[in-house]
Design a protein around this motif. Structure first.
Motif, PDB file in Angstrom:
ATOM      1  N   LEU A  99       0.818  -1.214   0.000  1.00 17.47           N
ATOM      2  CA  LEU A  99       0.000   0.000   0.000  1.00 17.47           C
ATOM      3  C   LEU A  99       0.852   1.264   0.000  1.00 17.47           C
ATOM      4  CD1 LEU A  99      -3.110  -0.693   2.240  1.00 17.47           C
ATOM      5  CD2 LEU A  99      -2.838  -0.849  -0.218  1.00 17.47           C
TER       6      LEU A  99
ATOM      7  N   LEU B  35      -0.912   3.258  -2.854  1.00 21.06           N
ATOM      8  CA  LEU B  35      -1.973   4.207  -2.481  1.00 21.06           C
ATOM      9  C   LEU B  35      -1.859   5.541  -3.211  1.00 21.06           C
ATOM     10  CD1 LEU B  35      -2.815   3.811   1.317  1.00 21.06           C
ATOM     11  CD2 LEU B  35      -4.127   3.151  -0.675  1.00 21.06           C
TER      12      LEU B  35
ATOM     13  N   ARG C 276      -9.719   4.798  -0.862  1.00 19.04           N
ATOM     14  CA  ARG C 276      -8.668   5.817  -0.852  1.00 19.04           C
ATOM     15  C   ARG C 276      -9.293   7.159  -0.488  1.00 19.04           C
ATOM     16  NH1 ARG C 276      -5.107   9.512  -1.313  1.00 19.04           N
ATOM     17  NH2 ARG C 276      -3.589   9.563  -3.012  1.00 19.04           N
TER      18      ARG C 276
END
Lengths: 502, 575
Positions: free
Chosen positions: B445, B449, B554
């Protein structure tokens, strides 16, 4: 042409008219349709306002932001609305100021929506809609088909881009939204284009109207055809035509009553002798493909009758499952005598050593106390003051105070306090396409047998041995040939060598 | 050969020559094989038959391998109608009618044997004949010495000369059981089912798709290769990652387009295949087939003799630097080796290692992009990317040898593709992230991300819950509150973009404000046996990995300080 539905083709930033899901707190969702207000709404000078327990949020603060944005609460005058409305009732607004249109705002004066002023605290997040979010946020009209169920069902009934799917009844619409996403493969360009589509049926008129409004509002009307109908009696044709479906989902109280319509030939009614198929009857199924069905029933009795009926009608691979779903909480388990006396901390010994230390301490104290009692006879009330409440004070030890609470203890996980232990039983079955003698004759004429050369799949022992022997022989021969060649080459090389050396 | 393979998957309604299919055997085992014309398909003890007998026949049909006819060297097949397949299960309903309340529906099936017995009379009627009598003796205890009187040698002999697809043998087995008249109706049915599974020469041809392939990998092949991912986990992952078909961007639209998904796949390509199936880019459809063909036909009009489909000229790309990739509806696979391991895609006639495939192109050829973690994180260290091949003027190229010229074009094409993939991936804007990996999810991540568009869903599969629990803990409410009230010193003075890519420290392994609604779930489908008066969940099922899924969205945090309101503040003050 692309669909403009926020479910299928979301824009990068939020737009007026979009459905948005506002995330208030964990598992607390609020669906709203974003509005571009051109004037005071309901007495709010900021235009349309969403009021939550985390503050007030004018829609203007939600517009033209990237999805997923954290939005600050605004200072909204909620108290004097009634009075203001009266004052501004005369004003008709034409311009459309956005969140950033401060200049325009001041120009147009008090008649226009006022730019929202952010409050010192409070926030929410704005999310683009998805079937999962919609399922969590939708207004319940009937029992909802939740994500663990619909994801599994759609996978089992092979709903993919291009599939035409029948759904009855539409209910609260969660399955409808999920199946649109699954079968969507673009919009038809010409009327004869066969694209993925959902054919939905709802019997309850009230639910039908609400559902129809929702479909239009979510801009899914091109991919969902909703019909108000009793499917037990009237079947699944849409405007007299076959939807040519290959996937079927029945969320009905009595699915077995609808099964007779999901047939490739005219259903035989009781007592009637089977007639030669007349051309009038139209099957709702795609004649060229296998059809997958799923029925969704909460009770086992419903399952029994559905399964019997499916078997009687010649459906195969009849299978029943139940989906058990658990959500898991992750938390920090804080156990120990030396922890601060706070919520979430368990002030019991973390291990045997801590426990023994504690017991020793108590022993010590008892001894001191007894000694004191003894001495009391001689001495006058000489209790040692330093020991009283020592353990408690230790509980608020200084070094522990410094530690971050989110890093304390051990990460553990466990299922949530309340579980959905049963949603419904899912019955699956497959109906293969029909295959006539003529079809078979044509296929066998194109693919005649008797010229088989190799065998694939599992071979019996003798054949395997024979093949191995042959391979071995081949290998030996090859090796022999190579050896001959090599030796010949070597000879030559040696010959060359000797030649050069001489 | 490749063209043959592509044509194989043209139509999904009928079994095409050279198509991959799954053959389901009576014992519920699957055989995955390619139906090569003019071969014999052998199913071991269940018999063998010519492949041509199932080519251009429908899927989902069950066949019976018949006895060889005189003068023929192969066995013919008989399609077993669905009603006949269900006869046993239905027979019980009519026998049990005394016990079950008669309903309008079951009234249709009367007690007569002709309802139960299939039309051709091949099936024996033992269960039905004795049904009622035996049912009355249901409390009798079976004799301990009850056993099968046929010896194994006799059974072998029967198997060899056995006729009517093993049904003879099964009937003999039942009749030779010493305690057959003491068995309850139910145990008799069970005994028959057991023997049927073992001896009946039947099979079903199924189209090979992702759920079936996954089932085969899980039950019959190597489950560890696909991280023991079950269908329910795979389906949940696809839904939570919100993968679906994305229509082409509007003409002239610029920038990162919606409808690109990011994948981290340690399941040998199974996750990629399942997402591709959801996006409509896994199976080649006839419509897509036509497109390249017409373009070839155009080229062919300039003096090419038509016919000979295998010798069609390869479509020439005019410019080496033109890339074949679609603008959206794409999957971008991040892999930990130099090449991605996507061997499962072979079953869908796509070979990702093939550099220069010939048309018609598989949809994945233009819609599947892959790059390594090194190429994503430090592209400057990647040789292909950082070392663009020099441009040479056409005259010089023309003067080169074929070999050298080919090398030159290949290198330039490879550089253009690599550069395109790396640049577009680093530009971000992905619509979602799906992960099934053994790598630490926090590290995944940290790098992915920042590439996700706001509100994009994240869905991570793990065999065990611990890595996901650690991940959820990194995004816990208290940690997020702590970050907001006193962000770590390292992040001070950094821009929003820099904080998004912050590499983390001990207290905050990852910026905890980048995800919303982090939660973990697990789902399991429990199978049931549905038979009248014997309905219950299956007694045993596959154990091993339960399969856990982490989901979140997100978030785009606001700039500057922000304070929570309501319950949060209390909790924060208390903490």
């Amino acid at each position: 042409m692309a669909s403009s539905s926020p479910f299928l083709n979301p824009s990068a930033r939020s737009r007026p008219g979009d459905l948005a899901i506002v995330l208030l707190a964990r598992d607390s969702y609020q669906p709203i349709t974003l509005e571009q207000s051109t004037g005071a709404v309901d007495g709010y000078v900021e235009g349309k306002v969403l009021n939550t327990r985390f503050g007030s949020f004018p829609h203007s603060t939600f517009l033209d932001v990237p999805w997923g944005s954290q939005i600050r609460a605004s200072h909204v005058d909620t108290g004097s609305r009634g009075r203001k409305r009266k004052l501004e009732a005369s004003g008709e607004d034409t311009s459309t100021p956005g969140a950033d249109d401060e200049a325009k705002d001041s120009e147009a004066g008090s008649q226009l929506t006022r730019k929202a002023a952010s409050a010192p605290s409070g926030f929410v997040h704005i999310l683009k809609p998805s079937p999962e979010l919609w399922t969590s946020a939708l207004p319940h009209r009937t029992q909802v088909v939740y994500t663990p169920d619909y994801s599994y069902i759609l996978s089992r009934i092979r709903a993919r881009p291009g599939t035409r799917i029948i759904e009855a009844g539409a209910g609260s619409g969660s399955f409808t939204h999920a199946s649109v996403r699954a079968v969507y493969n673009g919009l038809p360009q010409k009327p004869e284009d066969k694209k993925g589509k959902v054919f939905s049926f709802e019997f309850n008129e009230d639910r039908y109207h609400k559902m129809q409004d929702e479909i239009v509002e979510h801009k899914l009307a091109d991919m969902v055809h909703l019909t108000h109908r009793d499917v037990y009696g009237e079947g699944f044709l849409v405007e007299g035509k076959s939807p040519e479906a290959t996937a079927i989902f029945l969320d009905l109280p009595a699915p077995w009553k609808a099964l007779k319509h999901i047939s490739r030939r005219r259903p035989q009614t009781d007592g009637e002798t089977p007639k030669p198929d007349d051309g009038n009857w139209i099957s709702p199924l795609d004649p060229k493909k296998s059809v997958h069905i799923c029925t969704f029933s909460p009770c086992i009795e419903q399952v029994m009758r559905t399964v019997t009926e499916l078997r009687r009608l010649g459906w195969v691979d009849v299978d029943m499952v139940e989906v058990a779903h658990k959500r898991i909480n992750v938390l920090r388990e804080k156990v120990g005598l030396n922890l601060p006396n706070k919520k979430g901390c368990n002030l019991t010994p973390a291990n045997v050593t801590e426990s023994i230390d504690r017991l020793k301490e108590i022993n010590e104290k008892t001894k001191d106390f007894n000694n004191a009692q003894k001495e009391k006879d001689g001495d006058a009330m000489a209790v040692d003051p330093k020991d009283s409440g020592k353990a408690n004070r230790q509980g608020n030890g200084k070094e522990e105070e410094d530690e971050k609470p989110w890093a304390q203890g051990r990460v553990v996980h466990r299922p949530e306090g309340e579980l959905k232990t049963h949603t419904s039983y899912l019955v699956f079955a497959v109906l293969p396409r029909e295959w006539s003698e003529e079809d078979e004759a044509a296929a066998s004429a194109r693919w005649p047998c008797g010229k088989e050369t190799k065998t694939i799949g599992s071979v019996d022992k003798a054949a395997r041995k024979q093949a191995k022997r042959e391979m071995h022989q081949m290998y030996e021969m090859e090796k022999g040939r190579k050896r001959q060649k090599r030796s010949a080459g070597e000879k030559q090389a040696i010959g060359e060598d000797t030649q050069t050396s001489t | 050969m490749t063209t043959l393979l592509y044509i194989a998957s043209m139509s999904r309604d009928l079994v095409q020559p050279n198509a991959w299919v799954a053959i389901k055997l009576p014992n519920d085992m699957l055989r995955v094989l390619q139906v090569v014309p003019n071969t014999t398909i052998s199913l071991g003890k269940y018999g063998s038959f010519p492949s041509n007998l199932i080519i251009e026949r429908p899927y989902n049909l069950t066949y019976e391998v018949q006895d060889q006819e005189e003068g023929e060297t192969y066995s013919r097949l008989r399609i077993v109608p669905g009603v006949e397949l269900n006869a046993d299960a239905l027979a019980d309903t009519s026998a049990d009618k005394d016990a079950i309340e008669t309903s309008e529906e079951t009234a249709e099936t009367n007690d007569d044997d002709d309802v139960i017995v299939p039309a051709d009379g091949e099936d024996f009627t033992l269960v039905d004949d004795s049904g009622k009598v035996i049912a009355r003796s249901s409390r009798e205890v079976l004799d301990d010495s009850a056993r099968q009187t046929l010896t194994s040698a006799e059974i072998e002999e029967l198997k060899k000369k056995g006729t009517s697809a093993g049904q003879d043998l099964i009937a003999k087995l039942l009749l030779s059981h010493t305690a057959i008249d003491q068995k309850t109706q139910f145990s008799l049915a069970k005994y028959k089912l057991l023997k049927t599974k073992k001896y009946i020469r039947r099979f079903t041809v199924l189209p090979l798709d992702v759920p079936l392939l996954a089932h085969w990998m899980l039950e019959d092949k190597d489950a560890s290769k696909i991280l023991e991912m079950r269908q329910e986990s795979m389906a949940l992952l696809g839904c939570w990652a919100d993968t679906h078909f994305a229509s082409q961007p509007e003409e002239g639209a610029e920038g990162p387009h919606a409808g690109q998904w990011l994948v981290v796949d340690d399941t040998g390509g199974l996750l990629t295949a399942s997402l591709a199936e959801r996006m409509g880019i896994l199976h080649q459809t006839p419509e897509e087939q036509e497109q390249p063909e017409t373009s070839v036909a155009d080229a062919g009009s300039s003096g090419q003799p038509d016919g000979q489909p295998t010798q069609k000229p390869k479509r020439r790309r005019l410019n080496d630097l033109e890339v074949p990739y679609a603008p959206n509806n794409t999957l971008t696979v991040l892999h930990h080796n130099t090449q991605p391991n996507l061997f499962m895609l072979r079953y869908f006639d796509f070979d990702n290692t093939e550099i220069n495939p010939t048309p018609p192109y598989h949809p994945l050829y233009s819609n599947l992009l892959s790059l390594s973690w090194l190429q994503l994180v430090s592209p400057e260290l990647d040789q292909t990317y950082s070392d663009p091949p020099a441009e040479v003027d056409p005259e010089t190229v023309a003067s080169w040898k074929t070999n050298q010229r080919g090398n030159y074009h290949r290198k330039r094409r490879r550089w253009a593709r690599t550069k395109h993939i790396i640049d577009t991936t680093r530009a971000g804007g992905f619509a979602g992230l799906a992960v099934a990996s053994t790598m630490e999810p926090i590290s995944i991540l940290r790098h992915t991300l920042p590439l996700l568009a706001g509100g994009a869903p994240v869905a991570i599969y793990s065999q065990t819950v611990e890595p996901l629990a650690a991940l959820a803990d990194a995004f816990s409410i208290t940690r997020r509150a702590a970050w907001v009230s006193s962000p770590p010193a390292e992040t001070e003075g950094k821009t929003v973009a820099e904080i998004e890519r912050w590499e983390g420290n001990d207290e905050f392994p990852i910026n905890p404000t980048l995800l919303l609604g982090a939660s973990i779930q697990t789902s399991r489908a429990r199978r049931w046996q549905v038979l009248p008066q014997r309905t219950h969940p299956l007694m045993t099922e596959r154990g091993g990995a339960e399969g856990y899924i982490f989901t979140a969205w997100r978030a785009i945090p606001v700039e500057g300080k922000i304070e929570a309101r309501g319950r949060f503040r209390k909790r924060k003050a208390g903490a």
